[in-house]
Design an enzyme around this catalytic site. Structure first.
Site, PDB file in Angstrom:
ATOM      1  N   HIS A 121       0.741  -1.293   0.140  1.00  0.00           N
ATOM      2  CA  HIS A 121      -0.037   0.128   0.082  1.00  0.00           C
ATOM      3  C   HIS A 121       0.855   1.343  -0.055  1.00  0.00           C
ATOM      4  O   HIS A 121       1.715   1.608   0.961  1.00  0.00           O
ATOM      5  CB  HIS A 121      -0.745   0.096   1.289  1.00  0.00           C
ATOM      6  CG  HIS A 121      -1.734   1.133   1.026  1.00  0.00           C
ATOM      7  ND1 HIS A 121      -3.165   0.953   0.660  1.00  0.00           N
ATOM      8  CD2 HIS A 121      -1.706   2.519   1.646  1.00  0.00           C
ATOM      9  CE1 HIS A 121      -3.708   2.236   0.701  1.00  0.00           C
ATOM     10  NE2 HIS A 121      -2.842   3.101   1.543  1.00  0.00           N
ATOM     11  N   CYS A 122       0.803   2.105  -1.003  1.00  0.00           N
ATOM     12  CA  CYS A 122       1.748   3.161  -1.296  1.00  0.00           C
ATOM     13  C   CYS A 122       0.781   4.304  -0.750  1.00  0.00           C
ATOM     14  O   CYS A 122       0.043   4.701  -1.442  1.00  0.00           O
ATOM     15  CB  CYS A 122       2.012   3.289  -2.776  1.00  0.00           C
ATOM     16  SG  CYS A 122       3.144   4.892  -2.869  1.00  0.00           S
ATOM     17  N   PRO A 123       1.595   5.118   0.278  1.00  0.00           N
ATOM     18  CA  PRO A 123       0.834   6.399   0.667  1.00  0.00           C
ATOM     19  C   PRO A 123       0.883   7.500  -0.176  1.00  0.00           C
ATOM     20  O   PRO A 123       0.231   8.364   0.084  1.00  0.00           O
ATOM     21  CB  PRO A 123       1.613   6.618   2.268  1.00  0.00           C
ATOM     22  CG  PRO A 123       2.989   5.890   2.085  1.00  0.00           C
ATOM     23  CD  PRO A 123       2.532   4.629   1.237  1.00  0.00           C
ATOM     24  N   GLY A 129      -1.861   6.851  -2.596  1.00  0.00           N
ATOM     25  CA  GLY A 129      -3.248   6.796  -1.653  1.00  0.00           C
ATOM     26  C   GLY A 129      -3.839   5.635  -2.111  1.00  0.00           C
ATOM     27  O   GLY A 129      -5.093   5.648  -2.187  1.00  0.00           O
ATOM     28  N   GLN A 130      -3.280   4.411  -2.365  1.00  0.00           N
ATOM     29  CA  GLN A 130      -3.769   3.393  -3.035  1.00  0.00           C
ATOM     30  C   GLN A 130      -3.157   2.250  -2.731  1.00  0.00           C
ATOM     31  O   GLN A 130      -1.654   2.104  -2.846  1.00  0.00           O
ATOM     32  CB  GLN A 130      -4.208   3.368  -4.608  1.00  0.00           C
ATOM     33  CG  GLN A 130      -4.983   2.424  -5.389  1.00  0.00           C
ATOM     34  CD  GLN A 130      -6.363   2.282  -4.682  1.00  0.00           C
ATOM     35  OE1 GLN A 130      -6.522   1.443  -3.481  1.00  0.00           O
ATOM     36  NE2 GLN A 130      -7.246   2.781  -5.500  1.00  0.00           N
TER      37      GLN A 130
END
Length: 446
Positions: A181-183, A186-187
């Site tokens: 999950h890549c902050p 945002g996804q």
């Protein structure tokens, strides 16, 4: 008895207040995702970080175009100077499109099941009976390319996750070929957006190198034009110095990430698998060779989404509340726990049977029910009207409200204070009657 009905509230996402029986899938979504344009775009719950990512890309490019590329337009003939700014702008727009394709699409979410799957060995022939006490195995084994792979059961989505699938705790969804999950976008990064994620990181790296390089070109042009040293030329263009420092730091992050994912693609791994399973210590069942691994990522077809977020679904009915003994009871009260969470606790019928057997043993050991006829004749053993009324009402309703609290403390069966008080009241007249009869027999002998 009057029961207050639930409030009739309209769904703020549906756009209507007439209480329609049909909603869109995105309006009843149980994950933590955020939807835009009526379900056409799906983002993670941390979508606000996307604004910071866009700013970190657009702001330095804008400074580059104003203070560097604009000055270089006149220094190159045959409109080469104009192409410097055009390439920077086109690169930026292409980078933002890849960012939107990464963060605004379904990453490969597996739809949830409405009910848990039936356990193996359950044929469903016992209709009308209680839920069978069968446990779902937490782990199953499947074969992938001749190698045994373990798959786990997801309690939240009530399904067995396919190979390479994992449940994202941030988005609260099971995602196929889950990478991480890549902050910054945002996804979740999964099966359907990994290709765009890598292209976004790679393009950002090229954009940093492009800005970094032409800032040094501009400094060199100042040195040649004014015939000054490099330090004096750097002082004349502070914007170039800021961009050089910024892009130098950024390229270590995005460039290092690009190199790491190139290694993952060449070995057909995900970030989650690399940090958890360590395929360098054992065989990787998904590795097809370097060429085929790159073809799978960049030239293979994009898997269609398993979710139709704009499809119409029926509104879930609200179960009416029931009242028992003057109070409100949840619609799930009285149901076996296996109906909700299989294999955790015993059903209500089994608990009642255990309580009945234990109470019978307590009453036999303590002698509370012996010589009932003698106690009635002597006026001993008359229970108070409050206790008798409570027990009678419980028996008539088929409910034993006090049994669960009679004597169960920390897993051991003990006498509750109510029973001890009742026993003491019954024992005192017995002792009094016994002592008076002893005195009378002694006087008779004398």
């Amino acid at each position: 008895m009057y029961v207050v009905p639930p409030p009739n509230r309209s769904d703020p996402l549906s756009g209507s207040t007439n209480g329609s029986d049909e909603l869109r899938v995105y309006q009843t979504w149980k994950g933590s995702n955020k939807f835009f344009l009526q379900g056409r775009f799906i983002f993670g719950p941390d979508v606000r970080s996307l604004a910071l990512t866009i700013f970190l890309i657009v702001a330095p490019v804008a400074v580059f175009c104003v203070f560097v590329a604009k000055k270089l337009m006149d220094d190159f003939t045959n409109h080469w100077g104009v192409s410097i700014m055009v390439i920077a702008v086109v690169f930026t727009f292409y980078d933002l499109i890849l960012l939107l394709l990464t963060s605004g699409r379904d990453p490969g979410i597996i739809p949830r099941n409405a009910h848990p799957p039936e356990p193996e060995g359950y044929d469903g022939s016992a209709e009308g009976a209680q839920t069978p006490q069968l446990r779902l195995p937490r782990i199953k084994e499947v074969e992938v390319n001749g190698t045994t792979v373990k798959i786990k059961y997801c309690d939240t989505c009530m399904l067995y996750r396919p190979p390479r699938c994992s449940h994202c705790s941030i988005c609260n969804n099971c995602v196929e070929r889950f990478d991480h999950h890549c902050p910054w976008v945002g996804q979740c990064i999964g099966l359907r957006n990994y290709r765009f994620f890598f292209m976004f990181v790679f393009t950002t790296t090229l954009l940093c190198v492009y800005v970094f390089g032409f800032c040094w070109v501009y400094i060199k042009r100042i040195m040649d034009t004014d015939d000054i040293s490099i330090w004096k030329a750097m002082i004349k263009t502070p914007a170039s110095i800021v961009l050089i420092v910024y892009t130098f730091i950024a390229v270590w992050f995005v460039g290092g990430l690009t190199a790491f994912h190139l290694y993952l693609i060449s070995t057909n791994q995900t970030t989650y698998e690399n940090f958890r399973y360590r395929y360098d210590r054992r065989a990787n069942p998904y590795n097809k060779g370097v060429v085929d691994n790159f073809k799978e990522i960049f030239y293979g077809p994009t898997a269609p989404s398993k979710n139709k977020f704009r499809a119409k679904v029926a509104r879930e009915p609200v179960l009416p509340t029931r009242s028992v003994a003057g109070g409100f009871v949840s619609p799930n009260m009285g149901k076996g726990v296996e109906d909700i969470e299989m294999g955790r606790k015993a059903v209500w019928g089994d608990v009642g049977a255990v309580l009945d057997n234990t109470e019978g043993q307590l009453s036999d050991n303590d002698g509370l029910n012996n010589n009932n006829s003698n106690n009635k004749d002597s006026g001993v053993g008359e229970t108070s009207p409050e206790i008798r009324t409570t027990v009678d009402e419980g028996d008539r309703a088929g409910i034993h409200p006090r049994r669960s609290s009679w004597g169960r403390k920390s897993g051991s069966w003990e006498m509750s204070p109510e029973v001890l008080a009742l026993a003491s009241r019954m024992g005192e007249p017995n002792r009094t009657a016994g002592s008076s009869s002893t005195v009378r027999s002694t006087e008779h002998k004398l």
